[in-house]
Motif scaffolding. Sequence first.
Motif, PDB file in Angstrom:
ATOM      1  N   VAL A  21       0.851  -1.359  -0.060  1.00  0.00           N
ATOM      2  CA  VAL A  21      -0.033  -0.171  -0.046  1.00  0.00           C
ATOM      3  C   VAL A  21       0.905   1.304   0.103  1.00  0.00           C
ATOM      4  O   VAL A  21       0.525   2.254  -0.646  1.00  0.00           O
ATOM      5  CB  VAL A  21      -1.053  -0.064   1.041  1.00  0.00           C
ATOM      6  N   TYR A  22       1.954   1.197   0.863  1.00  0.00           N
ATOM      7  CA  TYR A  22       2.917   2.267   0.891  1.00  0.00           C
ATOM      8  C   TYR A  22       3.486   2.635  -0.559  1.00  0.00           C
ATOM      9  O   TYR A  22       3.584   3.612  -0.955  1.00  0.00           O
ATOM     10  CB  TYR A  22       3.934   1.993   1.896  1.00  0.00           C
ATOM     11  N   HIS A  24       2.395   1.752  -3.221  1.00  0.00           N
ATOM     12  CA  HIS A  24       1.395   2.152  -4.313  1.00  0.00           C
ATOM     13  C   HIS A  24       0.972   3.525  -4.248  1.00  0.00           C
ATOM     14  O   HIS A  24       0.909   4.486  -5.121  1.00  0.00           O
ATOM     15  CB  HIS A  24      -0.098   1.243  -3.944  1.00  0.00           C
ATOM     16  N   HIS A  25       0.985   4.084  -2.796  1.00  0.00           N
ATOM     17  CA  HIS A  25       0.741   5.649  -2.739  1.00  0.00           C
ATOM     18  C   HIS A  25       2.008   6.400  -3.189  1.00  0.00           C
ATOM     19  O   HIS A  25       1.829   7.657  -3.355  1.00  0.00           O
ATOM     20  CB  HIS A  25       0.415   5.870  -1.285  1.00  0.00           C
ATOM     21  N   MET A  28       1.434   6.841  -6.845  1.00  0.00           N
ATOM     22  CA  MET A  28       0.152   7.655  -7.274  1.00  0.00           C
ATOM     23  C   MET A  28       0.274   8.926  -7.763  1.00  0.00           C
ATOM     24  O   MET A  28      -0.547   9.321  -8.615  1.00  0.00           O
ATOM     25  CB  MET A  28      -0.937   7.626  -5.821  1.00  0.00           C
ATOM     26  N   PHE A  35      -5.242  11.701  -7.434  1.00  0.00           N
ATOM     27  CA  PHE A  35      -4.550  11.549  -6.191  1.00  0.00           C
ATOM     28  C   PHE A  35      -4.381  13.077  -5.450  1.00  0.00           C
ATOM     29  O   PHE A  35      -4.656  14.023  -6.179  1.00  0.00           O
ATOM     30  CB  PHE A  35      -2.967  11.117  -6.244  1.00  0.00           C
ATOM     31  N   GLU A  54      -3.271  -3.445  -7.535  1.00  0.00           N
ATOM     32  CA  GLU A  54      -4.302  -3.018  -6.758  1.00  0.00           C
ATOM     33  C   GLU A  54      -5.405  -3.798  -6.689  1.00  0.00           C
ATOM     34  O   GLU A  54      -6.296  -3.512  -5.875  1.00  0.00           O
ATOM     35  CB  GLU A  54      -4.969  -1.554  -7.087  1.00  0.00           C
ATOM     36  N   GLN A 104      -2.989  16.356   4.403  1.00  0.00           N
ATOM     37  CA  GLN A 104      -3.216  15.897   3.357  1.00  0.00           C
ATOM     38  C   GLN A 104      -4.228  16.836   2.713  1.00  0.00           C
ATOM     39  O   GLN A 104      -4.045  17.235   1.517  1.00  0.00           O
ATOM     40  CB  GLN A 104      -3.820  14.425   3.437  1.00  0.00           C
ATOM     41  N   ASN A 128      -9.905   9.750   4.131  1.00  0.00           N
ATOM     42  CA  ASN A 128      -9.110   9.415   3.104  1.00  0.00           C
ATOM     43  C   ASN A 128      -8.487   7.965   3.246  1.00  0.00           C
ATOM     44  O   ASN A 128      -9.310   7.236   3.100  1.00  0.00           O
ATOM     45  CB  ASN A 128      -7.785  10.289   3.152  1.00  0.00           C
ATOM     46  N   HIS A 129      -7.184   7.700   3.386  1.00  0.00           N
ATOM     47  CA  HIS A 129      -6.746   6.263   3.681  1.00  0.00           C
ATOM     48  C   HIS A 129      -7.187   5.633   4.791  1.00  0.00           C
ATOM     49  O   HIS A 129      -7.053   4.267   4.828  1.00  0.00           O
ATOM     50  CB  HIS A 129      -5.175   6.296   3.310  1.00  0.00           C
ATOM     51  N   GLN A 313       0.565   7.772   4.386  1.00  0.00           N
ATOM     52  CA  GLN A 313       0.246   8.733   3.330  1.00  0.00           C
ATOM     53  C   GLN A 313       0.386  10.367   3.599  1.00  0.00           C
ATOM     54  O   GLN A 313       0.695  10.839   2.647  1.00  0.00           O
ATOM     55  CB  GLN A 313      -1.491   8.466   2.894  1.00  0.00           C
TER      56      GLN A 313
END
Length: 373
Positions: A21-22, A24-25, A28, A35, A54, A104, A128-129, A313
């Motif tokens: 996941v890290y 992936h972000h 992004m 994003f 994903e 964010q 958000n996440h 994130q």
Amino acid sequence: MVNKKRRYDLDWFRVIAILAVYVHHICMPFNGDKFHIMNLDSSKLLDDIMVFFEQFRLPLLFLISGTGTMLAFSKRTWFQFLKERSTRLIIPLVFGIFFIIPPQTYYEYIDKYTNYIEVYKSGLFPTNHLWFIENLFVLSVVLIPLILLIKSSKSIKFINALDVISSKTYGILLWVIPLLIGTILLKKIYPDESKNITNLSSTFYYGYFFISGILFATSKNIWKYLKLHRKLNLIAFIVSSILFYTYYFLPNEYVSPYVSKSVRWSIWYVVCALVSWTLITTLLGYGQIWFHKKSELLKKCNEAIYPFYILHQTIIIVVGYYIIQLQMSISSKIVLLVFTTFPLIIIIYRLLIYPFKITRILFGMKKRDKFNK
């Protein structure tokens, strides 16, 4: 009925999935998708790779969470379980919404704010996440009656029937059928891609993996069959991946005159679900061989991964906002983003979260003297 033995393979997969996941972000801002911060240029190749990965990061996390939920429930009454879930999920969620997410929001709409305080004045507090934590809590609470039923003697015939099905050569692959049917039907009613808990197509999809984790934790035999049929599941995953990318790259003009848009989307949901289910079942089979041993590294990673998820994130967006302004290639920016954000997250964790009781509570960690008991 519940197998209470610690599953080190699932601990490893939890760590690996959150690190995925890290990553992936990290990518992004550069894949051309929407994003919170976006690089001026984007990479289509990066987007083509990310769309595949994903498909199973979050389903794997939900399945592992379902298994962990069943194991946690086996040691507690339903009231104790609810209290434990609230402490470890609601407190970090509320804290995150008001203190982790606002940076964010600020950097996403930085042109609209004259100072950071205006974020709070705006009243804009998305999850958000942290939607994952919200959904996990709701699923854990809503499914308490199901868990109680599964724990009772009334479910023995049902669990035995699942064991019989799973023992067959293609048995575990058959589990994907309800996922396919439910997703296609609900997507017609709730086509939105939102991860909001009220979006029932998304909630059903992830909830199916969550419930599967609960059922896996209830039966010892299913783990045996996952291991036994791991090679077949691997072949199914390879075939599913070929189907996925064949359909993904198939020019729209080749199919649009003959197949309606609704059917085309249904086919897409099918190939996505097939990739998700086949890879996860393959990993759960091979994981019993690769990651079956306890280790000190796993203990440290397993303790740190939840705060890491909550923080990651925000750190990526704050640091990434300045990195995307640089005159560098996309690959160089990604590397720079990794080498700045990862150490920063670890430093914050070790210096500000790990040592103190209050921050451990705010980030959903257990007390230091109770960890792994």
